[in-house]
Design an enzyme around this catalytic site. Structure first.
Site, PDB file in Angstrom:
ATOM      1  N   ALA A 204      19.123 -12.326  23.919  1.00  0.00           N
ATOM      2  CA  ALA A 204      20.085 -13.361  23.492  1.00  0.00           C
ATOM      3  C   ALA A 204      20.615 -14.155  24.701  1.00  0.00           C
ATOM      4  O   ALA A 204      20.748 -13.602  25.785  1.00  0.00           O
ATOM      5  CB  ALA A 204      21.238 -12.720  22.746  1.00  0.00           C
ATOM      6  N   PRO A 205      20.873 -15.460  24.506  1.00  0.00           N
ATOM      7  CA  PRO A 205      20.761 -16.239  23.270  1.00  0.00           C
ATOM      8  C   PRO A 205      19.367 -16.785  22.961  1.00  0.00           C
ATOM      9  O   PRO A 205      19.190 -17.509  22.001  1.00  0.00           O
ATOM     10  CB  PRO A 205      21.735 -17.393  23.518  1.00  0.00           C
ATOM     11  CG  PRO A 205      21.667 -17.599  25.003  1.00  0.00           C
ATOM     12  CD  PRO A 205      21.487 -16.238  25.602  1.00  0.00           C
ATOM     13  N   GLY A 206      18.401 -16.469  23.795  1.00  0.00           N
ATOM     14  CA  GLY A 206      17.020 -16.827  23.470  1.00  0.00           C
ATOM     15  C   GLY A 206      16.410 -17.922  24.307  1.00  0.00           C
ATOM     16  O   GLY A 206      15.332 -18.416  23.984  1.00  0.00           O
TER      17      GLY A 206
ATOM     18  N   CYS B  27      21.077 -12.720  36.824  1.00  0.00           N
ATOM     19  CA  CYS B  27      21.730 -13.927  37.350  1.00  0.00           C
ATOM     20  C   CYS B  27      22.894 -13.512  38.248  1.00  0.00           C
ATOM     21  O   CYS B  27      23.992 -14.045  38.154  1.00  0.00           O
ATOM     22  CB  CYS B  27      22.191 -14.841  36.216  1.00  0.00           C
ATOM     23  SG  CYS B  27      23.181 -14.021  34.956  1.00  0.00           S
TER      24      CYS B  27
END
Length: 447
Positions: free
Chosen positions: A262-264, A386
């Site tokens: 998610a979120p894809g 990240c």
């Protein structure tokens, strides 16, 4: 509502008070922009003020401190109002000081009682008379750095220990620059040229990304409001994030596991590389049902839903769900502290601690270990985060390889041959390298 109540300055103060209380900056801004009909100039001022005050909060607090004897005794919105006034005065060159002070006093008058108006007026006039305290007055060098760049001391120390003083200072200085508006072209539907043309026709100014062949950077205008966005010709995605999927070396018929999807954004990038007619499929996992629905919605908007199987599942249960050697490629875009996103989500710097990274390291390692059996022999497992701390990056990969002798690290390559002079197989993109998000990518091959 009065005109003051609709002004971008008051909306910024209102948002800042909620963000200080735990709300997410990007969600607060989106909500305000959707609720109030503002022109582009007012949206820009609102966005600039909210992100600017958050980015520079430690600096602004230092400047304000001598003029507010009992900060805990004033309403939170009044505190944010004063910080926003100092921010505009010191950082927004095009707004005259008189206009900043007048509007600040007017907001205090309309939103508070006469005592608040007198207090705000007195603080502003005293600041103007005596000037703001200088950074040079701070004797401790780390505290001076912390206040100057509005960064927590623990992060300054950790980056210095890991990367050296010069690199640390370059990173923290770069993190207060505005985030770029970057897009990834959806190759299932369009080319870079198609999207450039569509956005240019909508009066946006667009440049190609220097680090991602599929990336575009919008330097003027809002891409999210365009028909090209709604039709799925591109998605909003940072340039660094776009580098992850190409390292997986996908083939059109691959069975792929996206373990933390998610979120894809990366799911749809994987899917664009696959061909459903050749059996290509990406199984995208998330532990929360609403986020699984979001993956499905993004896949539909990007016209790749026929290649995406969005599934509600904890990645740590992948082996029992799918069995051994099921997937050709695996992506673990692991949950992380997000410290590489400070430019985009500035409040992160105040919310995280070193202990968070150490706690996440255990989670990251457990996910890698849990999904490893599902990868076929000879397959590639890509690990990405990240964040920019070694605790969640290099140390995770070292620990995994020490426990799994059937895996080996392979060099991460990029189309634009980024940082080819590095002496590691993994790739670290720091926020000052290309003014994109901080990211880490490692590729592991199952022997």
């Amino acid at each position: 509502m009065s005109e003051v109540g609709n002004s971008p300055r008051w909306l910024a103060v209102s948002a800042l008070a909620k963000i200080k209380d735990g709300a997410y900056s990007n969600l607060q801004l989106n909500q305000l922009i959707n609720q109030h009909h503002m022109d582009r100039r007012d949206i820009n001022l609102l966005t600039n003020m909210v992100y600017g005050v958050i980015q520079h909060r430690l600096t602004l607090e230092y400047w304000l401190a001598p003029f507010v004897r009992h900060p805990n005794q004033i309403d939170p919105w009044v505190h944010e109002l004063l910080l926003s006034a100092v921010y505009q005065w010191q950082y927004l060159d095009k707004i005259p000081k008189r206009a900043v002070f007048n509007e600040t006093i007017e907001i205090a008058k309309v939103k508070g009682h006469p005592g608040i108006r007198r207090f705000v007026t007195g603080v502003l006039h005293q600041m103007d008379r005596t000037g703001l305290p200088a950074f040079e007055a701070i004797t401790d060098p780390d505290e001076r750095l912390s206040v100057t760049y509005s960064m927590p001391i623990w992060l300054i120390n950790e980056l210095r220990d890991q990367l050296g003083a010069d690199k640390m200072q370059a990173i923290i200085a770069s993190l207060n620059q505005p985030a770029k508006q970057s897009l990834r072209v959806n190759t299932a539907l369009a080319t870079v040229e198609d999207v450039t043309t569509a956005l240019t026709n909508d009066d946006l100014t667009v440049e190609p990304s220097e680090i991602s062949p599929l990336g575009l950077v919008v330097t003027d205008g809002q891409a999210i409001n365009t028909e090209a966005m709604q039709y799925g010709m591109f998605t909003v995605q940072d340039e660094s994030a776009q580098l992850v999927v190409p390292t997986m070396q996908l083939n059109p018929g691959d069975q792929v596991l996206d373990a933390c999807a998610a979120p894809g954004g990366k799911t749809t990038q994987i899917a664009a590389e696959l061909d459903a007619d050749q059996g290509g499929q990406v199984t995208a996992l998330d532990i929360h049902a609403p986020k699984v629905r979001l993956i499905g919605q993004n896949a539909a908007r990007m016209h790749v839903a026929d290649r995406v199987n969005a599934t509600e599942l904890d990645a740590r249960k992948a082996a029992s769900e799918f069995g051994d050697e099921r997937f050709d490629k695996v992506l673990v875009d692991a949950p992380c502290s997000g410290l590489g996103l400070i430019r985009r989500k500035p409040e992160i710097r105040y919310e995280k601690s070193l202990q968070d990274s150490l706690n996440l390291q255990r989670v990251q390692l457990s996910i890698l270990s849990a999904v490893a059996p599902t990868l076929k022999k000879g397959g590639i497992m890509t690990y990405s985060t990240c964040t920019i701390l070694q605790q969640e990056n290099q140390q995770v990969i070292q620990a995994f390889l020490a426990e799994h002798s059937d895996f080996e690290a392979v060099p991460v390559t990029t189309a634009r041959e980024l940082k080819t002079d590095r002496d590691t197989d993994s790739l670290s993109i720091y926020p000052d390298d290309y003014l994109s998000d901080g990211f880490f990518i490692a590729c592991l091959r199952k022997k």
